[in-house]
Design a protein around this motif. Structure first.
Motif, mmCIF file in Angstrom:
data_model
loop_
_atom_site.group_PDB
_atom_site.id
_atom_site.type_symbol
_atom_site.label_atom_id
_atom_site.label_comp_id
_atom_site.label_asym_id
_atom_site.label_seq_id
_atom_site.Cartn_x
_atom_site.Cartn_y
_atom_site.Cartn_z
ATOM 1 N N HIS A 98 43.918 26.997 27.989
ATOM 2 C CA HIS A 98 43.440 26.835 26.614
ATOM 3 C C HIS A 98 44.294 27.635 25.640
ATOM 4 C CE1 HIS A 98 39.768 27.076 23.666
ATOM 5 N NE2 HIS A 98 40.759 26.349 23.206
ATOM 6 N N PHE B 136 47.418 28.996 26.038
ATOM 7 C CA PHE B 136 48.884 28.970 26.058
ATOM 8 C C PHE B 136 49.514 27.578 26.133
ATOM 9 C CE2 PHE B 136 47.740 33.178 27.788
ATOM 10 C CZ PHE B 136 48.349 33.972 26.843
ATOM 11 N N TRP B 137 48.732 26.561 26.391
ATOM 12 C CA TRP B 137 49.342 25.231 26.525
ATOM 13 C C TRP B 137 49.243 24.466 25.207
ATOM 14 C CZ3 TRP B 137 48.917 22.236 31.763
ATOM 15 C CH2 TRP B 137 49.368 23.066 32.803
ATOM 16 N N ASP B 138 50.341 23.849 24.868
ATOM 17 C CA ASP B 138 50.396 22.957 23.718
ATOM 18 C C ASP B 138 49.459 21.764 23.961
ATOM 19 O OD1 ASP B 138 52.170 21.466 21.486
ATOM 20 O OD2 ASP B 138 51.992 20.157 23.235
ATOM 21 N N PRO B 139 48.875 21.211 22.899
ATOM 22 C CA PRO B 139 47.911 20.110 23.080
ATOM 23 C C PRO B 139 48.448 18.937 23.907
ATOM 24 C CG PRO B 139 47.809 20.933 20.848
ATOM 25 C CD PRO B 139 48.943 21.655 21.495
ATOM 26 N N ARG B 140 49.743 18.602 23.734
ATOM 27 C CA ARG B 140 50.236 17.438 24.493
ATOM 28 C C ARG B 140 50.323 17.758 25.991
ATOM 29 N NH1 ARG B 140 55.813 17.214 21.322
ATOM 30 N NH2 ARG B 140 54.560 18.635 20.091
ATOM 31 N N MET B 141 50.528 19.030 26.301
ATOM 32 C CA MET B 141 50.526 19.408 27.713
ATOM 33 C C MET B 141 49.115 19.315 28.275
ATOM 34 S SD MET B 141 53.066 22.671 27.305
ATOM 35 C CE MET B 141 52.876 23.295 28.960
ATOM 36 N N ARG B 142 48.167 19.785 27.487
ATOM 37 C CA ARG B 142 46.773 19.702 27.948
ATOM 38 C C ARG B 142 46.348 18.241 28.068
ATOM 39 N NH1 ARG B 142 45.235 24.392 24.026
ATOM 40 N NH2 ARG B 142 44.679 22.681 22.666
ATOM 41 N N MET C 175 54.455 14.221 29.087
ATOM 42 C CA MET C 175 54.987 15.335 29.864
ATOM 43 C C MET C 175 54.969 14.999 31.350
ATOM 44 S SD MET C 175 55.696 17.733 27.618
ATOM 45 C CE MET C 175 55.585 19.396 28.230
ATOM 46 N N ASN C 176 55.923 15.526 32.038
ATOM 47 C CA ASN C 176 56.046 15.258 33.461
ATOM 48 C C ASN C 176 54.846 15.815 34.229
ATOM 49 O OD1 ASN C 176 56.773 16.018 36.247
ATOM 50 N ND2 ASN C 176 58.741 15.065 35.700
ATOM 51 N N ARG D 200 55.335 18.567 36.898
ATOM 52 C CA ARG D 200 55.568 19.899 36.338
ATOM 53 C C ARG D 200 54.254 20.520 35.847
ATOM 54 N NH1 ARG D 200 59.683 23.200 34.979
ATOM 55 N NH2 ARG D 200 59.658 24.255 32.964
ATOM 56 N N GLU E 236 46.402 25.408 16.997
ATOM 57 C CA GLU E 236 46.753 25.174 18.408
ATOM 58 C C GLU E 236 48.101 25.812 18.754
ATOM 59 O OE1 GLU E 236 45.082 23.962 20.705
ATOM 60 O OE2 GLU E 236 43.614 22.544 19.926
ATOM 61 N N PRO E 237 48.247 26.344 19.983
ATOM 62 C CA PRO E 237 49.564 26.863 20.374
ATOM 63 C C PRO E 237 50.609 25.758 20.426
ATOM 64 C CG PRO E 237 48.093 26.756 22.272
ATOM 65 C CD PRO E 237 47.259 26.435 21.060
ATOM 66 N N GLY E 238 51.848 26.131 20.170
ATOM 67 C CA GLY E 238 52.931 25.158 20.233
ATOM 68 C C GLY E 238 53.623 25.170 21.585
ATOM 69 N N LEU E 239 54.786 24.528 21.606
ATOM 70 C CA LEU E 239 55.559 24.396 22.853
ATOM 71 C C LEU E 239 56.468 25.603 23.064
ATOM 72 C CD1 LEU E 239 56.665 20.694 22.355
ATOM 73 C CD2 LEU E 239 55.111 21.478 24.155
ATOM 74 N N ARG E 240 56.594 26.007 24.326
ATOM 75 C CA ARG E 240 57.598 26.985 24.702
ATOM 76 C C ARG E 240 58.937 26.259 24.901
ATOM 77 N NH1 ARG E 240 53.720 29.219 29.548
ATOM 78 N NH2 ARG E 240 52.354 30.516 28.294
ATOM 79 N N HIS F 220 52.143 30.841 20.517
ATOM 80 C CA HIS F 220 50.700 31.057 20.433
ATOM 81 C C HIS F 220 50.329 32.267 19.591
ATOM 82 C CE1 HIS F 220 52.077 33.711 23.636
ATOM 83 N NE2 HIS F 220 50.985 34.429 23.437
ATOM 84 N N ASP G 145 60.786 13.460 27.285
ATOM 85 C CA ASP G 145 59.678 12.498 27.214
ATOM 86 C C ASP G 145 59.657 11.704 25.911
ATOM 87 O OD1 ASP G 145 58.813 13.222 29.648
ATOM 88 O OD2 ASP G 145 57.007 14.279 28.986
ATOM 89 N N HIS H 113 46.654 36.012 18.266
ATOM 90 C CA HIS H 113 46.627 34.602 18.652
ATOM 91 C C HIS H 113 46.373 33.694 17.455
ATOM 92 C CE1 HIS H 113 45.839 31.000 20.998
ATOM 93 N NE2 HIS H 113 46.384 31.640 22.025
ATOM 94 N N LEU I 187 39.485 19.285 23.540
ATOM 95 C CA LEU I 187 40.837 19.564 24.033
ATOM 96 C C LEU I 187 41.423 18.382 24.786
ATOM 97 C CD1 LEU I 187 40.618 23.231 25.361
ATOM 98 C CD2 LEU I 187 41.382 22.412 23.131
ATOM 99 N N SER J 71 42.595 15.717 21.988
ATOM 100 C CA SER J 71 43.611 15.946 20.960
ATOM 101 C C SER J 71 45.016 15.786 21.516
ATOM 102 C CB SER J 71 43.465 17.352 20.388
ATOM 103 O OG SER J 71 43.639 18.306 21.412
#
Lengths: 78, 944
Positions: free
Chosen positions: A34, A36-42, A1-2, A5, B616-620, B588, B630, B595, A74, A77
């Motif tokens: 924790h 709201f973000w997808d794991p790859r974003m975290r 991910m960028n 951003r 785990e929450p997914g992507l928006r 989410h 990416d 949740h 976190l 993953s």
């Protein structure tokens, strides 16, 4: 991910919590990321944090450090 | 069967004081204020009438409804005579029969006797009354002066006005005034020369008429007549269903001849619209059978290839195998999907279920991401529920209405009509909007305060108002102490009391005079019932969620949540955007806003669905596109959304789509997103399937199939086929079974079923053991979250700033006749009112740039450029320009940026720094996109 951003998103969250006492602000930012973000974003933001966290505002920086300490899984993953 | 609602002649009265009288020897008891005509109708007695209908107040002009009352002289009109205790009324006497026959004879003496070829034949009140009164002869002949050669006005695309058939009963004029509130019609001239006139003797199309259809509906003759009825004839059966346009959720009778829809008439018992409509729902349904409909599945290997029509089996298997291949190559979370806010609750629920259970990821999102996701976040945080607090009828008791960042007369026109009615009754109006929207000043409506703030300064404005309320002692202390978290309240009070939030300090940001802000805040806080209605002008900002919380703070501080007439009310955009959020479309949240990481909730769904769910929450949506660029998100299933036109920064959206290896689009037309698709699954319109929509007031309305699905399957069936091909079994035989599963798994829907919906007409969630008949007003006595939570709402200016290169702020929105990306309305006659997007610009900004009205201009932001026609508009303030995103050729979102709400990533459509300059050509993007569109839309037809 960028990274730019992700940093911008983290800083925006920190901006919202800036008027809360620091402990609450740090908690607020970390809980938000924790929840709201997808794991790859975290994973992306933690990688950026580990590389020095350039551009992160102080509350965002502390929140991510707090998150890495309290939820170490976190940052691993994907 | 053709549904014909009872016309009681005059409107209902709601007095609790009852009156008993005798009509034709029979006692009847009705509320005080009821007309004799209505009292008779309620006991089943029809008094002949022409100028009366129960959607408008009595007028007493035709005199056909005359009755005799014992002890009174003459023959009073029953429509204008209220009931009184002890009255003895006779509706049929020899004297009355003679009188009525004479009246009808006069009417018919100036009316064409072409009943057999008249389009209203079989549905004409004049014809009916001639029969009812026993008219057998017209003694006057037709040689005298008459109107039989009066000109027909056919300018409106949807209905005709045939003055030769007009009896000048004024029902159309009064419907325009009382029901719609536009005041576009009048009776011109006097006496024999009287004629219905749109505006100042204009034709209908050129007048202020908004084509809501109220006049056509009210007309008792063939004077105002739908062109579809003129062409096809009268319908023979009807199906009650729910409109598929905006979030008002109007109920309609789809009137048919066989499987051909010939008319859409607003349903009188519709609990959201009460028999009213707008031009879109009433008339703009021709898209449903438009020649552009795609009804056969198609696939292609590359987006530069032509489409190939294939069987359903081949298309579904191809899509499933591609998703499996991608997941094997890139990982489980490399795919996802988007649910549709235009599809039914049941279909939306199935798509998110497919993504979570069959794909095994939470990468699911919906169009609410780009509109009202901040509403969900903000109201959930402060009040405990991700939805508005009231029903629409609540506005009838509002004393002050504050409209923020919404343009109801264009975006939610039927609600706007109800609102305007309340305003005409004396409720006060505050408008907070950069533009001078029509509500600010229109016939018989004048906002007490219009606060024309600069785009991007909503939070500064709401904090300034809160400052006034707190520092001037206008807080409802008892309410707050009883119902809110006092620690949070005290912190908020300290925060907004700070001088830096005073209107005088905020003026430098908002551009609004501090005195006006103070007065508006005082007005809002001064009454028992103050209601906030808001739209995307609140949510589509980098501080969208903050502003929603700011409004909730204000409402709580003034005690304006938990009772009728008050509340915080989002005017939601698409027909089922509330429902799509309720159904678990966010990455989410599972259905019911719970949740995904909550073990107990997740385990409940796992047990019901027979799978293990990712906690785990997914992507928006924007994150999906980022991840696609990416290389970690490579396949998507999109049902009924057109992100390539509707989402911001078009070039980024299309780069994301182009990077994916499998894009599956399910839609009724080849939309802009389909240009980047590899599989196209033909979708169905609302007329072709059963299900439910949930409107902006949490009202679950039935959608009933009126015609067979053109592609052979309804959308929910297609999702089932895809799921089954992916190896996750779905076996529903009817959408009612899907709703039963939703009710089983979602506490707020526990009491919802198709049987109950049929019984009640509609249900507002929550509907469960605590509220078995639904919940029109939320948060009565206590907030859903327990204690109301005041949030600190620091104003943080957006990073999108004007400067020397981009000195103007572009804000985008929509207009009455077009809807969202225009895929539906552009394929109707509504293009007569809005054939292209235009740029509204203030005269000062235009003059500085040498721009004249109608000139072609280029609009340039830091991410893109487009060109369109400029319209100089007094609605704009200097420094702000406005356009819509309804048309493909303009592609307004090629200019909008990636800036988004801090909490939800809802795009900041309302603030884009731009420059505008004269131009004589299309932008490079426009030229390239036009070529690209043509290249990607070739179809190899399958052999028949």
């Amino acid at each position: 991910m960028n990274n730019d951003r992700l940093v911008s998103m983290a800083n925006q969250i920190a901006d919202f919590f800036q008027s809360y006492p620091e402990a609450e602000a740090v908690e607020g930012v970390s809980v938000h990321i924790h929840k709201f973000w997808d794991p790859r974003m975290r994973q992306g933001i933690f990688a950026h944090l580990n590389a020095g966290g350039a551009g992160l505002k102080p509350i965002a920086l502390k929140a991510l450090q707090h998150l890495a300490e309290t939820q170490p899984n976190l940052s691993k993953s994907a | 069967m053709l549904i014909q609602e009872t016309d009681y002649g005059t409107p209902i009265r709601l007095s609790t004081k009852l009156v008993t009288l005798t009509i034709d020897g029979q006692d009847v008891t009705v509320p005080e204020g009821t007309s004799i005509m209505r009292a008779a109708a309620e006991m089943g007695t029809k008094v002949p009438k022409l100028c009366a209908t129960d959607s408008i107040e009595a007028f007493g002009s035709c005199r056909l409804c005359a009755v005799e009352i014992e002890g009174r002289r003459g023959t009073p009109a029953s429509c204008t005579t209220p009931v009184e205790n002890g009255l003895k009324v006779w509706t049929q006497t020899g004297k009355l029969a003679k009188l009525r026959r004479n009246i009808m004879e006069l009417y018919i003496s100036d009316h064409p006797l072409d009943c057999l070829t008249c389009p209203a034949n079989g549905n004409c009140e004049l014809q009916d009354m001639a029969g009812v009164v026993g008219l057998r002869d017209v003694r006057y002949g037709f040689k005298g002066a008459n109107h039989l050669d009066a000109q027909k006005d056919e300018s409106n695309p949807y209905f005709t006005f045939d003055a030769s058939k007009c009896i000048v009963c004024s029902r159309c004029v009064r419907a325009c005034e009382e029901v719609q509130g536009t005041f576009a019609l009048t009776i011109d001239s006097r006496g024999f020369a009287s004629t219905v006139s749109p505006g100042q003797k204009e034709d209908f199309l050129g007048s202020e008429c908004v084509s809501c259809g109220a006049c056509v509906q009210a007309c008792p003759t063939a004077t105002l007549m739908e062109k579809t009825i003129i062409e096809a004839g009268q319908p023979e059966h009807s199906v009650v269903t729910t409109c598929a346009y905006c979030g008002v959720g109007c109920s309609f009778k789809a009137e048919l001849r066989g499987t051909e829809v010939v008319n859409m008439v607003p349903y009188k018992d519709g609990q959201a619209n009460h028999g009213h409509s707008c031009v879109k729902g009433r008339f703009a349904w021709g898209y449903t059978t438009h020649q552009d409909r795609i009804t056969k599945p198609m696939i292609r290997a590359k987006i530069t290839d032509p489409w190939t029509e294939v069987s359903w089996e081949e298309a579904i298997n191809h899509a499933a195998s591609e998703f499996k291949r991608i997941q094997k190559k890139y990982g489980r979370t490399s795919v996802g999907g988007i649910t549709s806010s235009r599809c039914t609750n049941e279909e939306t629920y199935l798509v998110q279920k497919l993504i979570r259970a069959a794909f095994g990821t939470n990468n699911v999102d919906t169009c609410a991401r780009v509109c009202h996701s901040p509403t969900g976040y903000g109201l959930s945080t402060t009040l405990g529920t991700s939805a508005g607090t009231q029903n629409f009828d609540s506005v009838r008791e509002a004393d002050v209405v504050m409209v923020i960042g919404a343009n109801p007369t264009d975006g939610h026109p039927v609600f706007a009509s109800h609102l305007k009615k309340r305003l005409r009754q004396g409720a006060k109006l505050i408008v907070i909007d950069p533009r001078r929207i029509d509500l600010v000043k229109s016939p018989h409506i004048q906002a007490q305060y219009h606060l024309p703030l600069k785009p991007g300064t909503n939070v500064a404005m709401i904090n300034a108002m809160a400052h006034v309320i707190v520092t001037e002692g206008l807080v409802q202390e008892d309410y707050v102490a009883e119902r809110c978290d006092m620690a949070e309240f005290n912190r908020w009070r300290d925060f907004v009391s700070d001088k830096r939030h005073a209107p005088e300090e905020m003026e430098k940001y908002t551009g609004v005079k501090a005195a006006d802000v103070r007065e508006a805040a005082r007005l809002y806080a001064s009454v028992r019932n103050a209601a906030i209605y808001y739209g995307l002008g609140v949510t589509e900002h980098s501080q969208g969620s903050t502003m929603v919380m700011g409004m909730a703070n204000l409402a709580m501080a003034t005690g304006n949540i938990g009772h009728v007439g008050a509340g915080v009310n989002p005017l939601r955009g698409q027909n089922n955007v509330q429902g799509s959020c309720d159904m678990g479309s966010f990455p989410h949240e599972l259905p019911g806003y719970r949740h995904i990481a909550t073990d107990a909730v997740r385990h409940q769904f796992e047990a019901a669905w027979g799978v293990t769910l990712d906690p785990e929450p997914g992507l928006r949506i924007p994150n999906m596109l980022d991840a696609a660029v990416d290389g970690t998100f490579m396949g998507i299933y999109i049902q009924g959304e057109d992100i390539a036109q509707s989402d911001p920064n078009t070039k980024h959206v299309t780069a994301g789509l182009e990077a994916m290896e499998c894009v599956v689009v399910q839609d009724i037309f080849l939309n802009e997103t389909a240009n980047y698709a590899h599989v196209f699954l033909p979708g169905t319109t609302f007329l072709e399937k059963d299900g439910t929509f949930t409107n902006a007031e949490r009202r679950i309305n039935m959608v009933r199939q009126a015609i067979p699905p053109m592609p052979g399957y309804a959308d929910w069936q297609v999702t089932m086929m895809l799921s089954n091909a992916l190896g996750y079994r779905m076996d529903y035989t009817h959408p009612s079974e899907i709703m039963d599963e939703i009710a089983h798994l979602t506490p707020t829907f526990k009491g919802v079923s198709y049987q109950r919906l049929e019984e009640m007409g509609s249900i507002q969630w929550p509907c469960n053991d605590a509220a078995p008949n639904g919940t029109p007003t939320m948060h009565i006595d206590r907030f859903v979250r327990g204690l109301g939570r005041f949030m600190i709402t620091e104003f943080v200016p957006t990073e999108e700033r004007v400067g020397p290169r981009f000195p103007l702020i572009l804000t985008t929105g929509r207009i009455l006749s077009q809807y969202n990306v225009g895929a539906q309305t552009r394929r109707t006659e509504n293009v007569a009112w809005h054939p292209e997007d235009v740029l509204e610009i203030h005269a000062h900004d235009a003059e500085q740039r040498g721009i004249r009205d109608g000139d072609n201009v280029a609009v340039v932001s830091r991410v893109g450029e487009t060109s369109l026609k400029a319209v100089i508009s007094e609605r704009m303030q200097p420094g702000v320009v406005y356009t819509t995103f309804h048309h493909v050729g303009t592609g307004a979102n090629v200019i909008t940026t990636d800036f988004s709400d801090w909490a939800t990533n809802c795009p900041e459509y309302k603030v884009t720094a731009v420059e505008v300059r004269l131009s004589n050509h299309q932008s490079e993007w426009q030229r390239e996109n036009a070529l690209f569109r043509d290249a990607t839309r070739r179809i190899h037809k399958a052999a028949e």
